[in-house]
Design an enzyme around this catalytic site. Structure first.
Site, PDB file in Angstrom:
ATOM      1  N   THR A  67       3.828   0.363   7.464  1.00 49.26           N
ATOM      2  CA  THR A  67       5.147   0.853   7.863  1.00 49.26           C
ATOM      3  C   THR A  67       5.141   2.365   8.053  1.00 49.26           C
ATOM      4  OG1 THR A  67       5.763   1.016   5.528  1.00 49.26           O
ATOM      5  CG2 THR A  67       6.421  -0.990   6.696  1.00 49.26           C
ATOM      6  N   ASP A  98       5.923   0.895 -11.318  1.00 48.41           N
ATOM      7  CA  ASP A  98       6.116   1.090  -9.878  1.00 48.41           C
ATOM      8  C   ASP A  98       6.445   2.559  -9.585  1.00 48.41           C
ATOM      9  OD1 ASP A  98       6.285   0.623  -7.175  1.00 48.41           O
ATOM     10  OD2 ASP A  98       8.328  -0.145  -7.239  1.00 48.41           O
TER      11      ASP A  98
HETATM   12 CA    CA Z   1       5.611  -0.223  -5.171  1.00 49.24          CA
END
Ligand code: CA
Length: 704
Positions: free
Chosen positions: A182, A322
């Site tokens: 992306t 994350d």
């Molecule tokens: Ca991630």
């Protein structure tokens, strides 16, 4: 003989000169010399961050803090897919090159918006469910008459800038694994650089360099080690492997994807890449026995001609929240503590502003820019965070509300830097999360579908936990003084998770907000000087350019991508259609965007009988199967709480049978049973009912 030579030589010189001109003539004739001297042609925006140092600072001053109130819409263009606008356009010699959803590339006349050509790489719309996070794209690169786009399905395509015809196309990823591209490619020294994403589904991260002319793979740098029983691809990976434990990470990849940020310093000849989070999330599962797990959550400096490792700095050793180090990296030269430094600045999800010495990767400072409790700070002697033991959810079963959560801090929306003021401008999001190791998670479950080994069942059962997260969620625009390590000013926004910024020499900062406003603030004081209501959340990277002496400002609006999976923009709040659109502004222009399309509510029909167990089951299924695109609690793109009667009637056919596969909604008959899909429908209707009730409460509270 001499006479003949005398006569031939000028002709030879002319030939050589012509050949050199031909190589870089025509549209998008960008090369290293032009990019290195980008300030000599401030009317162009030739690479993703405008310059290799990614400062997103324009020297243009025709539009300034005095006259910006006269700014109006010159033209706008609606794109054919409503899946989010994350791109930063390029403008080169009067032509705009921009991407929309599904990696579609548009070449437009930058003055009128007239389409010159369009290239649709025809990504299989049915694949959307295999990728994180929606079919968004952040832009193209230009080099010597060609436009380069990283396609969602992992292709890298070179287009002829004159007509959009593909010149070459290469597959940069293993199509059997859930990789997605992306990010915008960059071109350094004739090499097209492209990474990919997919750590939440189980992949091994890397960045590749392709010859810009031929498309031949030149080098590849893996960010995590592979199977340690096999030879390592580089000395750096041999070193990295010593920081991993266990016998499974390489089977499922380990993560560390390079899905967005790259910067380049031509003087030091160093390419900087931002490396993503671990796969799977919990360190106990990914690397039992511990270890820093290099190069997860790291900034790595490489030689652009060989991909050779030079240095790294790891923001979060053993990362498990994350926290990717993938947000934009700004390179600047400035005085820090009385010493002139070549610095690299990053403001990622971790919640700190990191300032590194970019010659060697040494941490100079790390200051909190938002609420942070996973670490109390950094030890500058070692460069390591002082981690809060409560943040190690692999060991700690007690729920702990951690700041920032995976969608907090600051993510990919680009920031900008005003070198005169020494300020960076970026959107801050406060959004905590309860991390919890899923006791049933197995590494074997990785590699295809969304799997982060998190257990959200406590939250699903306890609305107080969800309320606590919601009540502590907010967002702002921050102007941060890099040398002083503190905000110069900060403006609270009406919604969290806002967009990108652009700084200009006209003492302006342009900023896209989730409430649909595209806003100009004074760069030095943060005074709101101008705004334009686009009607839809603004995420894309704003740019400014000139054509024939007239200055324009451009931005993309339209909600989507990973941000939309957790946060509503104004179109979702107001139940209007979320439209992806490109908008271009200039002084004294008077254009208008078309009026918004209103959507109905899912529960405009009488509510069905809700069974609590079914809602709970539907919620769990929704978060694991649908959340990647449609959000963690409905919301997302498309916004399901505004499903039409037609969609409700076709629900089973759409979810199980693939009725809307052409629009990017794949069939889930392999993953879900009829009972599963029914439970999901019930959950979505339940959420919509709750939202309708909340809206009604707000409305009655407002009315006298
Ligand atoms: Ca991630």
């Amino acid at each position: 003989m001499m006479n003949i030579l005398r006569r031939i030589r000028p002709a030879l010189f002319a030939l050589v000169a012509t050949a050199a001109t031909v190589a870089i003539a025509g549209p998008a004739a960008v090369d290293g010399a032009r990019l290195g001297q980008a300030d000599r042609e401030p009317g162009n925006w030739m690479t993703h961050g405008r310059t290799y140092d990614e400062q997103r600072y324009s020297p243009l001053t025709q539009i300034d803090d005095k006259n910006v109130k006269r700014l109006g819409l010159a033209w706008s263009r609606e794109l054919e897919f409503d899946r989010g606008m994350e791109a930063t356009p390029l403008v080169i010699d009067g032509v705009m090159y921009v991407t929309g959803p599904w990696s579609i590339v548009y070449a437009l006349d930058a003055v009128s918006g007239r389409q010159l050509w369009k290239y649709d790489p025809k990504v299989d719309r049915g694949l959307a469910g295999n990728f994180c996070c929606g079919p968004v794209n952040r832009g193209v690169a230009a080099w010597q008459g060609r436009i380069y786009v990283g396609v969602l399905d992992g292709r890298l395509v070179a287009l002829d800038a004159r007509n959009g015809h593909p010149v070459w196309s290469v597959q940069t990823t293993d199509k059997a694994r859930p990789y997605a591209s992306t990010g915008a490619p960059r071109v350094v020294k004739g090499r097209v650089l492209i990474g990919n994403g997919g750590a939440e589904l189980g992949v091994r991260g890397y960045i590749s360099a392709y010859d810009a002319a031929s498309g031949k793979l030149d080098w590849r740098f893996y960010t995590v080690p592979g199977d340690p029983s096999k030879p390592f691809e580089s000395k750096a990976l041999e070193m990295a492997a010593k920081t991993w434990n266990g016998d499974q990470w390489w089977i499922w990849g380990g993560g560390g994807t390079v899905w967005d940020a790259m910067s380049y310093d031509p003087q030091l000849d160093l390419l900087y890449i931002g490396v993503g989070n671990g796969s799977t999330w919990p360190r106990a599962l990914r690397s039992p026995g511990g270890g820093d797990n290099l190069f997860l959550s790291s900034i790595v400096a490489l030689r652009p001609e060989t991909g050779e490792y030079v240095w790294h700095y790891q923001l979060a050793p053993g990362e498990q929240w994350d926290y990717p180090a993938t947000t934009q990296m700004i390179l600047a030269d400035m005085e820090i503590g009385g010493v002139m430094r070549h610095v690299l600045i990053q403001t990622p999800k971790h919640g700190f502003v990191y300032v590194l010495d970019r010659t060697n990767g040494k941490l100079l400072s790390a200051e909190k820019f938002t609420r942070v409790n996973w670490a109390s700070g950094y030890d500058l002697a070692t460069g390591r965070p002082i981690e809060n033991p409560e943040a190690d959810y692999s060991k700690n079963d007690k729920p702990f509300l951690q700041y920032p959560g995976p969608l907090g801090g600051h993510n990919w929306p680009a920031m900008s830097f005003n070198p005169r003021l020494g300020l960076i401008y970026f959107s801050e999001t406060q959004h905590p999360n309860y991390y919890r190791l899923d006791p049933t998670a197995r590494f074997e479950d990785h590699g295809r579908r969304w799997n982060i080994s998190q257990d959200y069942s406590l939250m699903m059962k306890d609305p107080r936990m969800i309320a606590e997260v919601d009540q502590n969620t907010r967002g702002s625009l921050i102007a941060w003084n890099v040398a002083q390590g503190k905000p110069a000013w900060q403006v609270e926004q009406s919604l969290p998770a806002n967009g990108a910024t652009l700084a200009t020499a006209g003492n302006l900062v342009f900023f896209g907000a989730a409430d649909g406003n595209f806003i100009a603030y004074s760069a030095d004081s943060g005074t709101r000087l101008w705004s334009f209501d686009t009607g839809v959340g603004v995420m894309g990277g704003p740019i400014t350019y000139t054509v024939k002496g007239r200055q324009y400002v451009a931005v993309g609006s339209g909600w989507g991508g990973g941000i939309a999976s957790a946060f509503k923009d104004i179109s979702a709040v107001d139940q209007r259609r979320n439209t992806s659109r490109l908008l271009v502004f200039s002084l004294d222009a008077k254009g208008k965007v078309p009026p918004p399309v209103l959507l109905g509510r899912v529960n405009d029909t009488p509510p069905v009988k809700m069974v609590p167990e079914q809602i709970y089951r539907g919620g769990i299924l929704f978060s694991t199967q649908c959340g990647m695109c449609h959000g963690s609690g409905a919301g997302g793109v498309p916004e399901l709480s505004t499903m039409s009667a037609r969609t409700r009637a076709d629900f089973m056919g759409i979810v199980l049978g693939g009725l809307r596969a052409d629009k990017g909604m794949p069939a889930f008959h392999e993953q879900l049973t009829v009972e599963d899909a029914t439970a999901i429908k019930t959950f979505v209707e339940f959420v919509a009912n709750m939202e309708k009730a909340a809206t009604a409460r707000k409305a009655s509270a407002k009315s006298p």
